[in-house]
Design an enzyme around this catalytic site. Structure first.
Site, mmCIF file in Angstrom:
data_model
loop_
_atom_site.group_PDB
_atom_site.id
_atom_site.type_symbol
_atom_site.label_atom_id
_atom_site.label_comp_id
_atom_site.label_asym_id
_atom_site.label_seq_id
_atom_site.Cartn_x
_atom_site.Cartn_y
_atom_site.Cartn_z
ATOM 1 N N GLY A 13 40.378 34.304 44.168
ATOM 2 C CA GLY A 13 39.564 35.399 43.451
ATOM 3 C C GLY A 13 38.519 34.305 42.414
ATOM 4 O O GLY A 13 38.116 34.895 41.328
ATOM 5 N N ALA A 14 38.422 33.070 43.057
ATOM 6 C CA ALA A 14 37.649 32.154 41.967
ATOM 7 C C ALA A 14 36.233 32.246 41.945
ATOM 8 O O ALA A 14 35.603 31.748 41.117
ATOM 9 C CB ALA A 14 37.750 30.667 42.534
ATOM 10 N N THR A 15 35.808 32.988 42.786
ATOM 11 C CA THR A 15 34.039 33.312 42.697
ATOM 12 C C THR A 15 33.747 34.439 41.710
ATOM 13 O O THR A 15 32.659 34.933 41.580
ATOM 14 C CB THR A 15 33.605 33.438 44.096
ATOM 15 N N GLY A 16 34.991 35.057 41.334
ATOM 16 C CA GLY A 16 34.982 36.430 40.671
ATOM 17 C C GLY A 16 34.459 36.058 38.857
ATOM 18 O O GLY A 16 34.598 34.877 38.525
ATOM 19 N N LYS A 135 49.246 48.181 39.108
ATOM 20 C CA LYS A 135 49.667 46.861 38.589
ATOM 21 C C LYS A 135 51.163 47.007 38.316
ATOM 22 O O LYS A 135 51.810 45.568 38.755
ATOM 23 C CB LYS A 135 48.838 46.653 37.262
HETATM 24 N N1 LIG Z 1 40.944 43.247 30.352
HETATM 25 C C1 LIG Z 1 39.654 43.605 30.607
HETATM 26 O O1 LIG Z 1 38.963 43.946 29.812
HETATM 27 C C2 LIG Z 1 39.325 43.298 31.996
HETATM 28 C C3 LIG Z 1 37.950 43.362 32.451
HETATM 29 C C4 LIG Z 1 37.483 43.081 33.706
HETATM 30 C C5 LIG Z 1 38.449 42.443 34.581
HETATM 31 N N2 LIG Z 1 39.909 42.316 34.298
HETATM 32 C C6 LIG Z 1 40.742 41.920 35.076
HETATM 33 O O2 LIG Z 1 40.388 40.512 35.451
HETATM 34 C C7 LIG Z 1 40.977 40.307 36.764
HETATM 35 C C8 LIG Z 1 39.659 39.816 37.538
HETATM 36 O O3 LIG Z 1 38.776 40.522 37.537
HETATM 37 P P1 LIG Z 1 37.219 40.368 37.812
HETATM 38 O O4 LIG Z 1 36.342 41.373 37.298
HETATM 39 O O5 LIG Z 1 37.102 38.969 37.425
HETATM 40 O O6 LIG Z 1 37.009 40.487 39.506
HETATM 41 P P2 LIG Z 1 35.777 40.115 40.288
HETATM 42 O O7 LIG Z 1 34.649 39.499 39.482
HETATM 43 O O8 LIG Z 1 35.252 41.456 40.938
HETATM 44 O O9 LIG Z 1 36.247 38.993 41.244
HETATM 45 C C9 LIG Z 1 36.826 39.329 42.359
HETATM 46 C C10 LIG Z 1 37.460 37.992 43.216
HETATM 47 O O10 LIG Z 1 38.124 38.413 44.251
HETATM 48 C C11 LIG Z 1 37.641 37.789 45.498
HETATM 49 N N3 LIG Z 1 38.319 38.895 46.657
HETATM 50 C C12 LIG Z 1 37.729 40.040 46.883
HETATM 51 N N4 LIG Z 1 38.432 40.691 47.870
HETATM 52 C C13 LIG Z 1 39.206 39.553 48.514
HETATM 53 C C14 LIG Z 1 40.118 39.251 49.402
HETATM 54 N N5 LIG Z 1 40.468 40.140 50.522
HETATM 55 N N6 LIG Z 1 40.561 37.898 49.811
HETATM 56 C C15 LIG Z 1 40.466 37.092 48.915
HETATM 57 N N7 LIG Z 1 39.560 37.143 47.682
HETATM 58 C C16 LIG Z 1 38.909 38.298 47.489
HETATM 59 C C17 LIG Z 1 36.165 37.923 45.243
HETATM 60 O O11 LIG Z 1 35.777 37.099 46.117
HETATM 61 P P3 LIG Z 1 34.142 37.241 46.934
HETATM 62 O O12 LIG Z 1 33.431 36.561 45.845
HETATM 63 O O13 LIG Z 1 34.404 36.549 48.170
HETATM 64 O O14 LIG Z 1 33.832 38.739 46.690
HETATM 65 C C18 LIG Z 1 36.269 37.446 43.835
HETATM 66 O O15 LIG Z 1 36.297 36.124 43.807
HETATM 67 C C19 LIG Z 1 41.511 41.581 37.307
HETATM 68 O O16 LIG Z 1 43.015 41.450 37.311
HETATM 69 C C20 LIG Z 1 41.016 42.672 36.424
HETATM 70 O O17 LIG Z 1 41.798 43.692 36.130
HETATM 71 C C21 LIG Z 1 40.186 42.671 32.951
#
Ligand SMILES: NC(=O)c1ccc[n+]([C@@H]2O[C@H](COP(=O)([O-])OP(=O)(O)OC[C@H]3O[C@@H](n4cnc5c(N)ncnc54)[C@H](OP(=O)(O)O)[C@@H]3O)[C@@H](O)[C@H]2O)c1
Length: 304
Positions: A13-16, A135
């Site tokens: 998930g490194a691109t997120g 979760k």
């Molecule tokens: N506490 C808070 O306020 C808060 C707020 C937001 C998020 N979070 C948490 O932070 C964490 C990350 O969230 P985020 O918002 O940073 O996520 P995000 O930006 O949506 O990124 C998701 C990542 O997962 C990858 N991915 C998706 N499907 C995949 C698959 N099938 N195989 C491998 N990789 C895959 C995506 O790759 P692609 O680039 O290829 O799509 C992307 O790198 C989560 O646990 C979330 O609950 C917390």
């Protein structure tokens, strides 16, 4: 005595949004860092550029996905630690990753995509559209397979909710405005996460982030914002009953923000329970050298 080498870390998930910060933090802390990126990311202009910048920083960029078992096993066998930063949509798909970790048998620590409020403690189960149940399901899956792990509970990312809260007109204060929530910058969350990977104190425990300068009530937030903008604001108090009514009236997923507000500022889910040292530790006590952005500092960066 020879110093033990730092663990090699794989970020899925490194691109997120959070994933890229975890990669940067891992590299800065001197860990050999690997990422598993989906094929499609290499064809996306911004993600491809990001992956290039990772490679330029010495990161090993591997192709793969949660659905491609072979790619995961290959990647997992190159490292000691796996951190998952996939989004909520893929929370349950992490079971595929966890099964691959079990099969590979070499992982010293797995950090699942949690990074929020402690799912075992929240008091909004049943009204959160399974946000926390999923979760919890992943936690039990990890524990039943005996995977060494750490859960990161950072509460809310400052940049997600706080800008919306201060931009309200009139300024809505939920409940009596005196319940404390916790906001932490995602960059700081990434730095704390990396601190845990080689630390035996955090093995099979939850890292709670409750830094002093990051606790605040709705009344604190409005005070900080009024100082920032240099004027008093009109305030509207929203009772618990009214907030619950609004949550029911607004369709999912638009009502999730109000559910997070209800959890934090009415139920006190970030702070109502003490940290039990047999199952958890507090981030700023365990890692006092990590520099944090306080809520006050963050509010002062918001545009007027
Ligand atoms: N506490 C808070 O306020 C808060 C707020 C937001 C998020 N979070 C948490 O932070 C964490 C990350 O969230 P985020 O918002 O940073 O996520 P995000 O930006 O949506 O990124 C998701 C990542 O997962 C990858 N991915 C998706 N499907 C995949 C698959 N099938 N195989 C491998 N990789 C895959 C995506 O790759 P692609 O680039 O290829 O799509 C992307 O790198 C989560 O646990 C979330 O609950 C917390």
């Amino acid at each position: 005595m020879e110093k033990e080498a730092k663990s090699r870390i794989l970020v899925v998930g490194a691109t997120g949004n959070l994933g890229k910060l975890l990669v940067r933090s891992s590299v800065s802390a001197g860990h050999s860092t690997f990422v598993l990126a989906r094929d499609s990311a290499f064809y996306d202009r911004f993600k491809a550029k990001l992956l290039h910048s990772f490679a330029a920083d010495g990161v090993t960029v591997l192709k793969g996905s949660l659905e491609d078992h072979g790619s995961m096993i290959e990647a997992i066998k190159m490292v000691d630690v796996v951190i998952s930063a996939v989004s909520l949509k893929q929370v349950l798909d992490q079971k595929l990753l966890i099964l691959a970790i079990k099969e590979a048998g070499c992982i010293k620590r797995f950090i699942p995509a949690e990074f929020g409020v402690d799912a075992d403690k929240v008091q909004v189960i049943g009204m959160d559209y399974e946000f926390y149940e999923k979760k919890i399901e992943i936690r039990r899956f990890i524990e039943n397979l005996d995977i060494p792990h750490t859960y990161i509970c950072c509460n809310l990312f400052t940049r997600i909710l706080l800008p919306n809260l201060v931009q309200q007109n009139p300024f809505k204060i939920f409940g009596d405005g005196n319940t404390k929530g916790v906001f932490v910058e995602d960059r700081d969350v990434a730095n704390f996460t990396i601190c845990t990977v080689d630390d035996s104190r955090s093995l099979n425990k939850t890292l709670h982030l409750r830094p002093n300068g990051n606790f605040c009530t709705m009344n604190d937030i409005v005070n900080m914002w009024e100082i920032r903008i240099g004027k008093k604001l009109e305030k509207e108090y929203v009772s618990e009953d009214q907030l619950l009514k609004n949550i029911q009236e607004i369709p999912y997923p638009k009502n999730m923000e109000l559910i997070f507000i209800y959890s934090a500022f009415i139920k006190g889910d970030h702070t109502y329970f003490p940290i039990d040292s047999s199952s958890g530790l507090e981030g700023t006590e365990a890692y006092p050298s990590v520099k944090l952005t306080t809520v006050h500092e963050f509010i002062n960066t918001l545009p007027l």
